[in-house]
Design a protein around this motif. Structure first.
Motif, PDB file in Angstrom:
ATOM      1  N   ARG A 105       7.580 -88.781  53.361  1.00 51.69           N
ATOM      2  CA  ARG A 105       8.199 -89.100  52.068  1.00 51.69           C
ATOM      3  C   ARG A 105       7.793 -88.098  51.003  1.00 51.69           C
ATOM      4  O   ARG A 105       8.616 -87.660  50.184  1.00 51.69           O
ATOM      5  N   GLN A 106       6.513 -87.713  51.015  1.00 54.32           N
ATOM      6  CA  GLN A 106       6.032 -86.746  50.046  1.00 54.32           C
ATOM      7  C   GLN A 106       6.697 -85.386  50.256  1.00 54.32           C
ATOM      8  O   GLN A 106       7.043 -84.691  49.288  1.00 54.32           O
ATOM      9  N   ALA A 107       6.895 -85.001  51.517  1.00 56.42           N
ATOM     10  CA  ALA A 107       7.539 -83.722  51.806  1.00 56.42           C
ATOM     11  C   ALA A 107       8.970 -83.701  51.291  1.00 56.42           C
ATOM     12  O   ALA A 107       9.418 -82.710  50.691  1.00 56.42           O
ATOM     13  N   VAL A 108       9.697 -84.792  51.512  1.00 59.70           N
ATOM     14  CA  VAL A 108      11.066 -84.874  50.988  1.00 59.70           C
ATOM     15  C   VAL A 108      11.063 -84.758  49.476  1.00 59.70           C
ATOM     16  O   VAL A 108      11.870 -84.023  48.882  1.00 59.70           O
ATOM     17  N   SER A 109      10.139 -85.460  48.841  1.00 57.78           N
ATOM     18  CA  SER A 109      10.065 -85.425  47.378  1.00 57.78           C
ATOM     19  C   SER A 109       9.753 -84.023  46.864  1.00 57.78           C
ATOM     20  O   SER A 109      10.337 -83.566  45.871  1.00 57.78           O
ATOM     21  N   GLU A 110       8.841 -83.310  47.527  1.00 52.90           N
ATOM     22  CA  GLU A 110       8.476 -81.968  47.068  1.00 52.90           C
ATOM     23  C   GLU A 110       9.648 -81.001  47.167  1.00 52.90           C
ATOM     24  O   GLU A 110       9.867 -80.184  46.266  1.00 52.90           O
ATOM     25  N   VAL A 111      10.407 -81.084  48.266  1.00 47.92           N
ATOM     26  CA  VAL A 111      11.578 -80.216  48.394  1.00 47.92           C
ATOM     27  C   VAL A 111      12.613 -80.569  47.331  1.00 47.92           C
ATOM     28  O   VAL A 111      13.188 -79.684  46.673  1.00 47.92           O
ATOM     29  N   GLU A 112      12.861 -81.863  47.132  1.00 45.91           N
ATOM     30  CA  GLU A 112      13.835 -82.289  46.131  1.00 45.91           C
ATOM     31  C   GLU A 112      13.439 -81.810  44.736  1.00 45.91           C
ATOM     32  O   GLU A 112      14.275 -81.320  43.968  1.00 45.91           O
ATOM     33  N   GLN A 113      12.169 -81.950  44.398  1.00 51.24           N
ATOM     34  CA  GLN A 113      11.724 -81.534  43.068  1.00 51.24           C
ATOM     35  C   GLN A 113      11.884 -80.025  42.881  1.00 51.24           C
ATOM     36  O   GLN A 113      12.310 -79.564  41.807  1.00 51.24           O
ATOM     37  N   ALA A 114      11.544 -79.258  43.914  1.00 48.05           N
ATOM     38  CA  ALA A 114      11.687 -77.807  43.803  1.00 48.05           C
ATOM     39  C   ALA A 114      13.152 -77.421  43.637  1.00 48.05           C
ATOM     40  O   ALA A 114      13.489 -76.520  42.848  1.00 48.05           O
ATOM     41  N   LEU A 115      14.049 -78.092  44.359  1.00 53.34           N
ATOM     42  CA  LEU A 115      15.471 -77.802  44.229  1.00 53.34           C
ATOM     43  C   LEU A 115      15.987 -78.135  42.837  1.00 53.34           C
ATOM     44  O   LEU A 115      16.798 -77.389  42.262  1.00 53.34           O
ATOM     45  N   VAL A 116      15.514 -79.242  42.286  1.00 54.87           N
ATOM     46  CA  VAL A 116      15.930 -79.624  40.939  1.00 54.87           C
ATOM     47  C   VAL A 116      15.463 -78.592  39.917  1.00 54.87           C
ATOM     48  O   VAL A 116      16.213 -78.197  39.002  1.00 54.87           O
ATOM     49  N   ARG A 117      14.230 -78.116  40.064  1.00 55.75           N
ATOM     50  CA  ARG A 117      13.713 -77.122  39.117  1.00 55.75           C
ATOM     51  C   ARG A 117      14.485 -75.802  39.235  1.00 55.75           C
ATOM     52  O   ARG A 117      14.747 -75.140  38.227  1.00 55.75           O
ATOM     53  N   LEU A 118      14.815 -75.418  40.465  1.00 52.71           N
ATOM     54  CA  LEU A 118      15.602 -74.201  40.641  1.00 52.71           C
ATOM     55  C   LEU A 118      16.970 -74.335  39.975  1.00 52.71           C
ATOM     56  O   LEU A 118      17.436 -73.408  39.298  1.00 52.71           O
ATOM     57  N   GLN A 119      17.602 -75.479  40.178  1.00 57.76           N
ATOM     58  CA  GLN A 119      18.911 -75.686  39.565  1.00 57.76           C
ATOM     59  C   GLN A 119      18.807 -75.671  38.045  1.00 57.76           C
ATOM     60  O   GLN A 119      19.646 -75.074  37.355  1.00 57.76           O
ATOM     61  N   SER A 120      17.771 -76.294  37.526  1.00 58.27           N
ATOM     62  CA  SER A 120      17.598 -76.347  36.076  1.00 58.27           C
ATOM     63  C   SER A 120      17.360 -74.964  35.470  1.00 58.27           C
ATOM     64  O   SER A 120      17.942 -74.607  34.446  1.00 58.27           O
ATOM     65  N   THR A 121      16.507 -74.176  36.111  1.00 58.58           N
ATOM     66  CA  THR A 121      16.238 -72.840  35.571  1.00 58.58           C
ATOM     67  C   THR A 121      17.479 -71.962  35.640  1.00 58.58           C
ATOM     68  O   THR A 121      17.713 -71.127  34.756  1.00 58.58           O
ATOM     69  N   ALA A 122      18.283 -72.127  36.681  1.00 52.77           N
ATOM     70  CA  ALA A 122      19.517 -71.347  36.779  1.00 52.77           C
ATOM     71  C   ALA A 122      20.491 -71.727  35.673  1.00 52.77           C
ATOM     72  O   ALA A 122      21.159 -70.865  35.081  1.00 52.77           O
ATOM     73  N   GLU A 123      20.564 -73.010  35.372  1.00 51.26           N
ATOM     74  CA  GLU A 123      21.475 -73.464  34.325  1.00 51.26           C
ATOM     75  C   GLU A 123      21.023 -73.009  32.935  1.00 51.26           C
ATOM     76  O   GLU A 123      21.850 -72.707  32.078  1.00 51.26           O
ATOM     77  N   ARG A 124      19.709 -72.960  32.724  1.00 52.75           N
ATOM     78  CA  ARG A 124      19.193 -72.608  31.390  1.00 52.75           C
ATOM     79  C   ARG A 124      19.096 -71.118  31.154  1.00 52.75           C
ATOM     80  O   ARG A 124      18.931 -70.684  30.015  1.00 52.75           O
TER      81      ARG A 124
END
Length: 461
Positions: free
Chosen positions: A372-391
């Motif tokens: 569960r923690q591994a899934v969460s870490e990948v999801e969080q990293a993907l969200v941050r990548l998407q956010s930085t690309a948008e900003r």
């Protein structure tokens, strides 16, 4: 006891023993994972380029720093030590399945009663013993040792991935700090020039003393900010020195010759199936091996509650020399075949089974939590990548716009059409926007590092 009764008892022993059996819990358990990622994927691609990802950054210094850090990392050394310990435990467990052979020899001289004279006596022999693994207890112990060795090897890879990620993060943080230091120095030079011109204007009677004081205060504030930023960069540098073990003067020189590079839009992509990504994470694999080892431990503990059968034997030779004559004697024995049946131990063996079962339950819970923690870490990293690309585009546009506004305000101030308060306000806004762009680059680099680490660093079990 009559001979027929003895044969009947011997024939019944295997039947009694076969009624005893160990039942270990499953060595593999299911850990639910989502069928697809819920966060946006970079370019919707497939898993690639994770292995030695830092070499893809076209940054030779980072490669050198990571290699240096992995050479001096206490975490990697500890992981390597645990591999050796697990390998030794594996050899110990394997030896329990094989016969044990001991040799002995002795010699003496003195009065020998058998020959009633002074004699020299020497003996040499071999003794062998073998515990027949009736219920698989020793085999289960070996299986547990094998699983723990595999887990230890995976954690060595996890340590290497962690060190690479930590060095990349620290290097990016230091370079970001140095870039912000250069911005602060340019800002301090600009404010110092504004203060100088204000002082000249005050002496000529064109500027009020309060306005000149504001310019001097602004210049002093900028200089203090430069000092604070330089201190922060020194702290970041010393942290990198501690990570890599390199000499600080040499590292400063290398950093000066290797400026920061913008974070790339894409280093690698992740697969749409989470299970495929999680399967290559060393920590998840190690947790899975822990479950298998704990399962084998339960079987080994259960086997201790059942009868044990051992076979021994010996072979030896001896000679006695007295009065110029030598007497030789050779002996050998096969047996006894010993059967040990546990009758009463105060509940010790049952408690050992309960403890092994509890450790198994704990290993299962930790494995599922790790997934569960591994899934969460990948999801969080993907969200941050998407956010930085948008900003990214917006942040750069804002920085360019505020810089243009500051330049125009400064031109107006020099022409006497704008107040110093307006100029300083435009300067602060432009400085904040420029620092935000630099910080956003660091955030994006950190998101790539986090995704690299969350995806397992390209390790393959």
């Amino acid at each position: 006891m009559k001979l027929s009764n003895r044969f009947l008892l011997a024939a019944c022993v295997p039947l009694v023993l076969s009624a005893c059996a160990t039942t270990a819990p499953p060595s593999q358990v299911v850990a639910p994972v989502p069928t697809s990622w819920q966060a946006p994927l970079p370019h919707q691609g497939s898993l690639q380029g994770l292995s030695d990802w830092w070499s893809q950054l076209d940054d030779p210094l980072l490669v050198e720093l990571i290699e240096a850090a992995q050479g001096v990392s206490p975490g990697i050394a500890q992981a390597r030590s645990r591999i050796e310990q697990a390998r030794a435990a594996q050899a110990t467990a394997r030896s329990a399945l094989l016969p044990a052979v001991d040799g002995q020899a002795n010699a003496s001289r003195g009065f020998n009663e058998q020959v009633a004279a002074i004699a020299t006596t020497a003996q040499a022999g071999l003794q062998a013993s073998w515990e027949i693994d009736l219920f698989g207890g020793n085999a289960a112990a070996q299986s547990a040792a094998n699983q723990r060795l595999a887990g230890a090897e995976a954690l060595w890879h996890e340590a290497r991935v962690s060190v690479a990620a930590e060095v990349a993060q620290q290097t990016s943080s230091l370079r970001t700090c140095l870039e912000q230091l250069r911005v602060a120095e340019r800002d301090a030079q600009s404010r110092a020039e504004t203060s100088r011109l204000s002082d000249l204007s005050e002496r000529a009677g064109f500027t009020a003393p309060a306005t000149a004081a504001l310019a001097r205060a602004s210049a002093a504030e900028a200089q203090a900010r430069v000092s604070q930023q330089r201190m922060q960069c020194d702290v970041e540098l010393k942290a990198l020195v501690a990570l890599t073990g390199l000499e600080e003067p040499a590292l400063r020189t290398r950093l000066a010759a290797s400026p920061a590079r913008p974070a790339p839009d894409a280093l690698f992509t992740v697969d749409v199936l989470p299970a495929q990504v999680l399967a290559q994470r060393p920590d998840v694999y190690s947790a899975e091996r822990d479950v298998a080892a704990a399962s084998a431990d339960v079987g080994s503990a259960q086997a201790q509650r059942y009868p044990r059968l051992a076979l021994s034997g010996s072979i030896g030779t001896a000679w006695v020399r007295t009065g110029g004559a030598t007497t030789d004697l050779n002996t050998w024995t096969l047996g006894p075949l010993a059967l040990s049946v546990p009758l009463f131990d105060g509940g010790r063996r049952a408690a050992q089974v309960d403890a092994a079962q509890a450790r198994y339950d704990e290993a299962v819970a930790l494995y599922r939590a790790r997934v569960r923690q591994a899934v969460s870490e990948v999801e969080q990293a993907l969200v941050r990548l998407q956010s930085t690309a948008e900003r990214n585009t917006s942040a750069r546009a804002a920085a360019a716009g505020y810089r243009t506004s500051f330049d125009a305000t400064e031109a107006r101030w020099r022409g006497g059409l704008a107040s110093l308060v307006e100029l300083e306000d435009a300067r602060r806004t432009s400085l904040a926007a420029e620092n935000a762009v630099i910080a956003l680059q660091h955030e994006r680099q950190a998101a790539w590092v986090a995704l690299y680490r969350a995806a397992g660093g390209g390790w393959k079990p």
